[in-house]
Design a protein around this motif. Structure first.
Motif: not given
Length: 432
Positions: A1-28
């Motif tokens: 865990m990192t802070g209150e957010r669960p830690g995850v390992l990304l096993a994603l294609t570049p397309v999928a990672e771009r599609a969920i960027e709001p889940w991964l980065f930024g204040d939200q």
């Protein structure tokens, strides 16, 4: 865990990672990326990183197989698939992930998938993953598995454990979550001690574990020490099927016991979703140092047996050198002879780069004695063919020192012989 957010390992294609960027980065961001892999083989390297709760998976990740995901799950990681379309959903379902999230859904859906619940408003962070034992295994785990409808795997596990216990401290672990019934056979109460206690202690990091294991193990004359399945398998499924629970418990046992023989339930087949007992069975097999598959000798057993073999090789990625094949019940009622099996089954094993390691004949007299005395089959006729074949198999499995593998066989280092008066002085073996 990192802070209150669960830690995850990304096993994603570049397309999928771009599609969920709001889940991964930024204040939200809903989760905290701890690491990222660009191909499936890197999962084995990064799945043990600290702070991880789950792995986010794209079906298009290079080289991804169910075997990669089973090993990641054994590290205690929840498997969450990210789908961009219907085709991705079907592929993720076939891979056996525990939750599938549409990339267009809000972050609450991802958090619900991490918690194994329906999408709800964010209330509390997911529970941290179960703590994992350090890689300090000194013992050896041999998993024995059969096929549905073909009897003999549990008997083989019990007899192997009994014969091994005459040389080394050995524990027989019952892990058939469809109801193995060993408690009835030996006349023991599983409420007094079962694998559930070991799972809870290993998950909580309780110490000293050696004394606790001694409390849960059942000792009956004529049997090796037994760690029974839970009295109520359905009621314990939630604990036993948590990612990494079975693996943590078996690693903990291996660090205290020179040899553990695990009787694993036959249900391994994938479904949509994978049945809960099958999750635990698969995790035990992925954790084992060697897997022994028991095949029936009847015509009706051959096709299911080969299908089970393919699950071990393909779905779970068990290396052929760690796999042993035992053909059981030869010459029994309705069963083929050894010559007939040599003509039909052996060529199919050879196609998969395997061969039969032991041929167990049907022994009606020993079977009647075992039922009457309530002991493993090998104990009824110590010089009978059944016991002699299994003794030879043990000799093939274990060598007195770390060997160089011969052909396809991965040999296991033999545990140090036991002494009756000094358990503490036994040298725990190292895996070869």
């Amino acid at each position: 865990m990192t802070g209150e957010r669960p830690g995850v390992l990304l096993a994603l294609t570049p397309v999928a990672e771009r599609a969920i960027e709001p889940w991964l980065f930024g204040d939200q961001a809903a989760v905290a990326p701890v690491g990222s892999v660009s191909e499936a083989d890197e999962l084995d390297r990064d799945a043990s990183a600290p702070g991880l709760h789950a792995v986010l998976i794209s079906p298009g990740l290079s080289g991804l197989t169910t075997a990669h995901l089973e090993r990641a799950r054994a590290h205690g990681l929840r498997l969450v698939g990210v789908a961009l379309d219907e085709h991705d959903e079907q592929a993720l379902s076939a891979l056996g992930v525990e939750a599938i999230i549409d990339a267009d859904q809000p972050a609450d859906a991802l958090l619900a998938g991490l918690r194994d619940e329906e999408p709800l408003a964010r209330a509390a962070p997911p529970l941290p993953p179960a703590p994992r034992e350090p890689d300090r295994d000194r013992g050896t785990l041999l998993a024995v598995v059969g096929t549905r409808g073909a009897p003999g795997a549990s008997e083989c596990a019990a007899s192997l454990a009994l014969l091994a216990s005459r040389r080394w401290p050995t524990t027989l672990v019952e892990l058939d979550l469809l109801g193995g019934g060993l408690d009835v056979r030996i006349g023991a109460d599983p409420h007094a001690g079962s694998i559930v206690g070991l799972v809870r202690a290993a998950t909580a990091g309780e110490q000293p574990l050696a004394e606790l294991v001694e409390r849960w193990v059942t000792k009956v004359p004529g049997w090796p020490p037994v760690l029974l399945a839970p009295a109520d398998p359905e009621g314990a499924l939630a604990e036993l099927t948590r990612p990494g629970a079975i693996a943590s418990a078996l690693h903990a046992l291996k660090s205290r016991v020179p040899l553990a023989v695990c009787d694993v339930g036959a249900l391994l087949a994938t479904g949509d979703p994978i049945a809960a007992p099958a999750r635990a069975h698969r995790e035990a097999l992925v954790t084992a140092d060697a897997v022994l598959l028991v095949l029936g000798a009847r015509d009706a057993h051959i096709r299911p047996g080969l299908a089970q073999l393919d699950r071990l090789l393909n779905d779970l990625g068990i290396p052929p050198e760690r796999l042993r094949i035992v053909i059981n019940g030869i010459g029994g009622p309705g069963a083929a002879s050894e010559r007939q099996l040599d003509d039909t089954l052996v060529p199919r094993l050879a196609e998969r780069g395997l061969a039969a390691d032991a041929w167990l004949a049907f022994d009606q007299r020993a079977l009647h004695r075992a039922r009457r005395k309530g002991v493993p089959l090998a104990a009824t006729r110590s010089h009978g063919r059944y016991a002699r074949v299994l003794t030879h198999l043990l000799d093939e499995l274990f060598l007195p020192s770390a060997p160089a593998p011969r052909r396809r066989k991965h040999r296991l280092t033999a545990p140090t012989a036991a002494t009756e008066d000094a358990w503490e002085e036994v040298a725990i073996p190292w895996r070869s």
